[in-house]
Design an enzyme around this catalytic site. Structure first.
Site, short mmCIF file in Angstrom:
data_model
loop_
_atom_site.label_atom_id
_atom_site.label_comp_id
_atom_site.label_asym_id
_atom_site.label_seq_id
_atom_site.Cartn_x
_atom_site.Cartn_y
_atom_site.Cartn_z
N SER A 141 0.84 -1.20 0.00
CA SER A 141 0.00 0.00 0.00
C SER A 141 0.87 1.25 0.00
O SER A 141 1.99 1.25 0.55
CB SER A 141 -0.90 0.02 1.24
OG SER A 141 -1.54 1.26 1.40
N TYR A 154 -0.78 0.03 10.41
CA TYR A 154 -1.00 -0.53 9.07
C TYR A 154 0.11 -0.07 8.12
O TYR A 154 0.69 -0.88 7.39
CB TYR A 154 -2.36 -0.08 8.56
CG TYR A 154 -2.69 -0.46 7.15
CD1 TYR A 154 -3.13 -1.74 6.83
CD2 TYR A 154 -2.58 0.47 6.11
CE1 TYR A 154 -3.46 -2.09 5.53
CE2 TYR A 154 -2.91 0.14 4.81
CZ TYR A 154 -3.35 -1.15 4.52
OH TYR A 154 -3.67 -1.48 3.23
N LYS A 158 2.83 -2.45 6.22
CA LYS A 158 2.96 -2.50 4.78
C LYS A 158 4.38 -2.14 4.33
O LYS A 158 4.89 -2.69 3.36
CB LYS A 158 1.94 -1.57 4.12
CG LYS A 158 0.50 -2.05 4.23
CD LYS A 158 0.30 -3.40 3.54
CE LYS A 158 -1.16 -3.79 3.49
NZ LYS A 158 -1.38 -5.09 2.82
#
Length: 265
Positions: A141, A154, A158
């Protein structure tokens, strides 16, 4: 580029492949001729299908100890082989760092980094024993490439996933290729939960140079390419699928951007 029949007869597992980006990836692999297995904690609301073919669903929670080995053993038993693993399962709620204890953030890292690690290790065990080897595709991402306020764990996971893929590519070559798709903003059935109503969604899309959000199947087309023989010499790479990224905020603040030739960059 047409991806039809690029993976005819191959077996692909897409984690989190029952909805959203994962379902788009599964559909792209079905269009490419692959036998597709999808896994998730809950079954899909409707079968994931494309090109007149249906993905096979297996229940799994890859955060549980031993779940990855069990899942990959089931896939190998079901299909007789495994050619592609797409590590797509993941996600996060919007939560400022100081709004939850470290343990809650650790669960996000577990889902988005440690679960793909476990699945990849289990997949390599199968792929390394095949004459043709195999391919692992990580769904990364843009959150892992820039500050990620509200989704810090998060973004960190990633970023770690992309680095992990590069190391896997070196350690597991030449039998197993490992690459990352760095995905930008994607229009899914739950996009409104992240971005708001139609007007806000359009405003968010306007920040992307391409002028729109990606469609889930477009992420899938990129994954099919990386898994195919057309990418046989590509490993340890990160493919940006983000519509040009995001326009720098300073351009809007400057009313469209500096016009003086030679302005400081």
């Amino acid at each position: 580029m047409s991806t039809t029949c690029l993976l005819h007869g191959r077996v692909a597992l897409v984690t989190g492949g029952t909805r959203g980006v994962g379902a788009g990836i599964a559909r792209a692999f079905l269009h490419a001729g692959a036998h597709v297995v999808v896994c998730a904690r809950r079954p899909p609301p409707a079968p994931v299908e494309a090109a007149g073919r249906i993905a096979h669903y297996l229940p799994a929670d890859l955060r549980l100890p031993g779940a990855a080995d069990d899942l990959l053993d089931r896939v190998a038993t079901l299909a007789g082989r495994l050619d592609v693993l797409v590590n797509n399962a993941g996600g996060t709620p919007h939560r400022p760092l100081d709004a939850a204890p470290a343990e809650r953030h650790a669960r996000i890292v577990e889902l988005n980094l440690l679960a793909p690690l476990a699945a990849s290790l289990a997949a390599r065990r199968i792929m390394a024993g095949q004459p043709e080897g195999g391919s692992v595709v990580m769904i990364g991402s843009v959150s892992g490439t820039r500050p990620s306020p509200g989704t810090a764990a998060y973004g960190a996971a990633k970023a770690g996933l992309e680095n992990l893929a590069r190391t896997m590519a070196v350690e597991w070559a030449p039998a197993v290729r490992v690459n990352t798709i760095v995905a930008g903003l994607v229009r899914t059935e739950s996009a409104h939960l992240h971005y708001g109503d139609a007007a806000r969604l359009a405003a968010v899309a306007g920040t992307v140079p391409a002028g729109r959000l990606a469609e889930p199947d477009e992420i899938g087309e990129a994954a099919v390419f990386l898994a195919s023989a057309r990418a046989a010499y590509i490993t340890g790479a990160s493919l940006l699928v983000h519509g040009g990224g995001e326009r720098p905020a300073f351009l809007a603040a400057a009313g469209g951007g500096p016009t003086t030739e030679g302005a400081d960059q």
